[in-house]
Design a protein around this motif. Structure first.
Motif, PDB file in Angstrom:
ATOM      1  N   THR A 159       2.944   7.920  -7.361  1.00  0.00           N
ATOM      2  CA  THR A 159       2.510   8.377  -6.194  1.00  0.00           C
ATOM      3  C   THR A 159       3.585   8.231  -5.055  1.00  0.00           C
ATOM      4  O   THR A 159       4.520   7.561  -5.087  1.00  0.00           O
ATOM      5  N   PRO A 160       3.476   9.247  -4.046  1.00  0.00           N
ATOM      6  CA  PRO A 160       4.361   9.365  -2.999  1.00  0.00           C
ATOM      7  C   PRO A 160       4.505   8.160  -2.331  1.00  0.00           C
ATOM      8  O   PRO A 160       3.597   7.547  -1.947  1.00  0.00           O
ATOM      9  N   GLY A 161       5.927   7.739  -1.841  1.00  0.00           N
ATOM     10  CA  GLY A 161       6.038   6.595  -1.010  1.00  0.00           C
ATOM     11  C   GLY A 161       6.642   5.257  -1.678  1.00  0.00           C
ATOM     12  O   GLY A 161       6.919   5.516  -2.827  1.00  0.00           O
ATOM     13  N   PRO A 162       7.120   4.353  -0.907  1.00  0.00           N
ATOM     14  CA  PRO A 162       8.127   3.290  -1.531  1.00  0.00           C
ATOM     15  C   PRO A 162       7.008   2.546  -2.348  1.00  0.00           C
ATOM     16  O   PRO A 162       5.817   2.304  -1.932  1.00  0.00           O
ATOM     17  N   ILE A 163       7.871   2.296  -3.262  1.00  0.00           N
ATOM     18  CA  ILE A 163       6.806   1.325  -4.311  1.00  0.00           C
ATOM     19  C   ILE A 163       6.370  -0.084  -3.856  1.00  0.00           C
ATOM     20  O   ILE A 163       5.438  -0.497  -4.146  1.00  0.00           O
ATOM     21  N   ALA A 164       7.036  -0.497  -2.954  1.00  0.00           N
ATOM     22  CA  ALA A 164       6.581  -1.948  -2.193  1.00  0.00           C
ATOM     23  C   ALA A 164       5.248  -1.672  -1.526  1.00  0.00           C
ATOM     24  O   ALA A 164       4.213  -2.373  -1.489  1.00  0.00           O
ATOM     25  N   ILE A 165       5.275  -0.678  -0.833  1.00  0.00           N
ATOM     26  CA  ILE A 165       4.269  -0.423   0.038  1.00  0.00           C
ATOM     27  C   ILE A 165       2.935   0.154  -0.775  1.00  0.00           C
ATOM     28  O   ILE A 165       1.999  -0.120  -0.733  1.00  0.00           O
ATOM     29  N   ASN A 166       3.233   0.948  -1.821  1.00  0.00           N
ATOM     30  CA  ASN A 166       2.282   1.466  -2.677  1.00  0.00           C
ATOM     31  C   ASN A 166       1.331   0.193  -3.409  1.00  0.00           C
ATOM     32  O   ASN A 166       0.474  -0.016  -3.433  1.00  0.00           O
ATOM     33  N   SER A 167       2.574  -0.542  -4.002  1.00  0.00           N
ATOM     34  CA  SER A 167       2.039  -1.816  -4.707  1.00  0.00           C
ATOM     35  C   SER A 167       1.173  -2.759  -3.600  1.00  0.00           C
ATOM     36  O   SER A 167       0.132  -3.183  -4.074  1.00  0.00           O
ATOM     37  N   ALA A 168       1.588  -2.990  -2.562  1.00  0.00           N
ATOM     38  CA  ALA A 168       0.880  -3.696  -1.627  1.00  0.00           C
ATOM     39  C   ALA A 168      -0.659  -3.088  -1.243  1.00  0.00           C
ATOM     40  O   ALA A 168      -1.634  -3.789  -1.304  1.00  0.00           O
ATOM     41  N   THR A 169      -0.528  -1.668  -1.065  1.00  0.00           N
ATOM     42  CA  THR A 169      -1.957  -1.049  -0.844  1.00  0.00           C
ATOM     43  C   THR A 169      -2.895  -1.132  -1.998  1.00  0.00           C
ATOM     44  O   THR A 169      -4.011  -1.628  -2.038  1.00  0.00           O
ATOM     45  N   PHE A 170      -2.390  -0.929  -3.150  1.00  0.00           N
ATOM     46  CA  PHE A 170      -3.225  -0.956  -4.403  1.00  0.00           C
ATOM     47  C   PHE A 170      -3.735  -2.531  -4.687  1.00  0.00           C
ATOM     48  O   PHE A 170      -4.804  -2.622  -4.874  1.00  0.00           O
ATOM     49  N   VAL A 171      -2.809  -3.461  -4.496  1.00  0.00           N
ATOM     50  CA  VAL A 171      -3.321  -4.846  -4.715  1.00  0.00           C
ATOM     51  C   VAL A 171      -4.252  -5.077  -3.829  1.00  0.00           C
ATOM     52  O   VAL A 171      -5.286  -5.824  -4.119  1.00  0.00           O
ATOM     53  N   GLY A 172      -3.724  -4.890  -2.403  1.00  0.00           N
ATOM     54  CA  GLY A 172      -4.966  -5.239  -1.343  1.00  0.00           C
ATOM     55  C   GLY A 172      -6.384  -4.750  -1.704  1.00  0.00           C
ATOM     56  O   GLY A 172      -7.264  -5.264  -1.461  1.00  0.00           O
TER      57      GLY A 172
END
Length: 178
Positions: free
Chosen positions: A55-68
């Motif tokens: 998915t587009p975007g930084p891996i840390a932000i994407n990971s945080a969003t998915f986990v959250g």
């Protein structure tokens, strides 16, 4: 403590203590969300890393969003995402004023030169952890070698390699369930 506050603080730590980009953050993300808080399983962590890369975007932000989202829904994704970006946002806002002054600083250059090898070490650490979880059978090893070979010899675009991996997965795991 509320799960939203816990998520915010955990991802704030990830954002504050991870230098070198998303891949360098993965060991800390793994420790916080899988090992310390048990919010997701290691298999889910590997899946989230895969999804975050597609998915587009930084891996840390994407990971945080998915986990959250997985742990606490939309409010969880907001708390985790705000947590992971807050420190960087504040630091960049403050540093922007001083960056020109210290741009040519010997100490700054020396510190950054010392951090680069550490980032590679963190990335290798995550590679090994993900490899242990991902390469469970001969089929996964075959897919890994095919994709590695394609990337090494032909410089395939990452999207093409993801599509090829999906097709190989369908062929090896779906059509040939050996």
């Amino acid at each position: 403590m509320s799960i939203l506050i816990e998520m915010f603080i955990s991802f704030l730590k990830i954002g504050a203590f991870s230098f070198g980009g998303g891949y360098a953050m993965l060991p800390l993300i793994e420790r916080e969300i899988v090992k310390s808080n048990n919010w997701i399983s290691y298999k889910e962590f590997v899946d989230i890393i895969g999804i975050s890369q597609m998915t587009p975007g930084p891996i840390a932000i994407n990971s945080a969003t998915f986990v959250g989202f997985k742990v606490a829904g939309i409010l969880g994704s907001i708390a985790a995402t705000l947590g992971v970006i807050s420190f960087s946002f504040i630091l960049v806002t403050i540093a922007n004023h001083y960056i020109v002054k210290f741009k040519e600083s010997y100490i700054m250059k020396a510190a950054l030169a010392g951090m680069r090898p550490a980032m590679i070490g963190l990335i290798i650490s995550v590679f090994l952890s993900l490899g242990r979880e991902s390469y469970k059978d001969i089929k996964s090893v075959i897919i890994g070698f095919i994709i590695f070979g394609l990337l090494l010899t032909n410089k395939f675009h990452p999207i093409i390699t993801i599509l090829i991996s999906g097709i190989l997965g369908i062929l090896l795991y779906g059509l040939l369930p050996i």
